[in-house]
Design a protein around this motif. Structure first.
Motif, PDB file in Angstrom:
ATOM      1  N   LEU A   1      -0.744   2.433   5.417  1.00  0.00           N
ATOM      2  CA  LEU A   1       0.207   2.461   4.308  1.00  0.00           C
ATOM      3  C   LEU A   1       1.435   1.641   4.680  1.00  0.00           C
ATOM      4  O   LEU A   1       1.783   1.516   5.856  1.00  0.00           O
ATOM      5  CB  LEU A   1       0.654   3.895   4.004  1.00  0.00           C
ATOM      6  N   ASP A   2       2.100   1.101   3.660  1.00  0.00           N
ATOM      7  CA  ASP A   2       3.368   0.402   3.865  1.00  0.00           C
ATOM      8  C   ASP A   2       4.560   1.296   3.539  1.00  0.00           C
ATOM      9  O   ASP A   2       5.593   1.244   4.220  1.00  0.00           O
ATOM     10  CB  ASP A   2       3.427  -0.862   3.001  1.00  0.00           C
TER      11      ASP A   2
ATOM     12  N   ARG B   1       0.853  -1.197   0.000  1.00  0.00           N
ATOM     13  CA  ARG B   1       0.000   0.000   0.000  1.00  0.00           C
ATOM     14  C   ARG B   1       0.881   1.236   0.000  1.00  0.00           C
ATOM     15  O   ARG B   1       1.676   1.448   0.916  1.00  0.00           O
ATOM     16  CB  ARG B   1      -0.920  -0.030   1.219  1.00  0.00           C
ATOM     17  N   ILE B   2       0.727   2.036  -1.045  1.00  0.00           N
ATOM     18  CA  ILE B   2       1.634   3.147  -1.326  1.00  0.00           C
ATOM     19  C   ILE B   2       0.883   4.463  -1.235  1.00  0.00           C
ATOM     20  O   ILE B   2      -0.216   4.606  -1.781  1.00  0.00           O
ATOM     21  CB  ILE B   2       2.230   3.004  -2.749  1.00  0.00           C
ATOM     22  N   GLY B   3       1.468   5.429  -0.575  1.00  0.00           N
ATOM     23  CA  GLY B   3       0.948   6.788  -0.564  1.00  0.00           C
ATOM     24  C   GLY B   3       1.879   7.693  -1.340  1.00  0.00           C
ATOM     25  O   GLY B   3       3.095   7.487  -1.348  1.00  0.00           O
TER      26      GLY B   3
ATOM     27  N   ARG C   1       8.019   2.440   7.860  1.00  0.00           N
ATOM     28  CA  ARG C   1       8.112   2.239   9.303  1.00  0.00           C
ATOM     29  C   ARG C   1       9.523   1.807   9.716  1.00  0.00           C
ATOM     30  O   ARG C   1      10.201   1.077   8.976  1.00  0.00           O
ATOM     31  CB  ARG C   1       7.089   1.196   9.777  1.00  0.00           C
ATOM     32  N   ALA C   2       9.924   2.248  10.904  1.00  0.00           N
ATOM     33  CA  ALA C   2      11.197   1.804  11.464  1.00  0.00           C
ATOM     34  C   ALA C   2      11.194   0.282  11.562  1.00  0.00           C
ATOM     35  O   ALA C   2      10.233  -0.319  12.037  1.00  0.00           O
ATOM     36  CB  ALA C   2      11.409   2.421  12.841  1.00  0.00           C
ATOM     37  N   GLY C   3      12.255  -0.333  11.097  1.00  0.00           N
ATOM     38  CA  GLY C   3      12.360  -1.787  11.104  1.00  0.00           C
ATOM     39  C   GLY C   3      11.974  -2.441   9.799  1.00  0.00           C
ATOM     40  O   GLY C   3      12.206  -3.642   9.617  1.00  0.00           O
TER      41      GLY C   3
END
Length: 289
Positions: free
Chosen positions: A142-143, A95-97, A266-268
């Protein structure tokens, strides 16, 4: 054992500052958030929140646990990335923003390349102003996302997120002829919607030049903005990505102001195969985190 979902709420309270804001970010009721945080306090065996009337702040223990929550959530992201790396081929949703000019210029070739290389990857894209992206990344809506900021409107670092640079752009004055920013003092202006980074950038740039812009029109699509400039409806500031097809009668004058485009995640999640594949198609080198 501390509940991870409750840890996420505590982390978000440290980020947003109010239970109402946390509730809105998660589409919960404030009462539900309060109940979950109370349950987390019982799990931790120590007061995490200090309540004064309607105001809630984190205790020293709450701040400590919120900081560790960031580490826990990042570790879970790394674990998910490691598991995903064991699968044969990429599949599932990504999922892209992205902001409008990136949707029009940067994303189409990247989506084509990614779809050809990984046909089982389910790509979905949502057009968004960068100002609303961070909470959507934090809560998993979102990813990854393409975001931007300006040297006049820097974005505060978010401990839950990481970014990797993609490009820097020049900002131009778009007018009927060569025009310095100061010379546009008495011109009507075309600005983006209030609350967007583009709107804030234009206002701050004008204020730095010694005036407040007199707004005639609001438009968020830069194709529309340039069309309005060509029609004599005012002047505007536009970034380089928006200046590829300039209508006749519009002259662009470069400013020292810059816009920076980055990939956010996201971190990680830097090693997640889908994130890596998307970054690769854009030519972005990801660090660890």
């Amino acid at each position: 054992m501390l509940d991870v979902r409750r840890l996420r709420l505590l982390r978000d309270l440290a980020q947003h500052g109010t239970i109402a804001a946390v509730a809105a970010a998660h589409t919960y009721t404030p009462s539900a958030v309060s109940q979950q945080l109370a349950a987390l306090e019982r799990e931790a065996g120590v007061a995490l929140l200090a309540r004064t009337g309607r105001r809630v702040t984190l205790t020293p223990a709450g701040r400590t646990l919120a900081a560790h929550a960031e580490e826990v959530l990042a570790a879970l992201e790394r674990a998910g990335a490691a598991v995903a790396a064991t699968r044969a081929g990429l599949s599932g949703p990504l999922r892209i923003g992205a902001f409008p000019t990136a949707m029009r210029t940067l994303l189409p070739p990247a989506l084509v390349a990614l779809g050809e290389a990984h046909p089982a990857l389910e790509l979905s894209v949502q057009e968004l102003d960068p100002a609303v992206v961070p909470p959507m990344l934090r809560d998993g809506t979102l990813d990854v996302a393409l975001v931007h900021d300006y040297d006049l409107v820097p974005i505060e670092p978010d401990p839950a997120l990481r970014t990797a640079p993609l490009l820097d752009e020049t900002i131009f004055v778009a007018a009927s002829g060569p025009r310095s920013l100061a010379a546009c003092r008495d011109e009507p202006w075309i600005l983006a919607s209030q609350g967007t980074l583009c709107h804030t950038m234009t206002v701050r740039a004008c204020e730095a030049a010694g005036f407040t812009p007199r707004v005639r029109h609001h438009a968020d699509d830069f194709v529309t903005v340039l069309t309005f400039v060509a029609a004599g409806q005012g002047v505007a500031l536009v970034p380089e990505l928006a200046a590829m097809d300039v209508p006749a009668g519009v002259v662009l004058t470069p400013l020292p102001t810059r816009r920076r485009t980055r990939l956010a995640f996201r971190a990680g999640a830097a090693a997640h195969p889908a994130v890596v594949a998307f970054a690769d198609t854009l030519g972005i080198a990801l660090g660890s985190g």
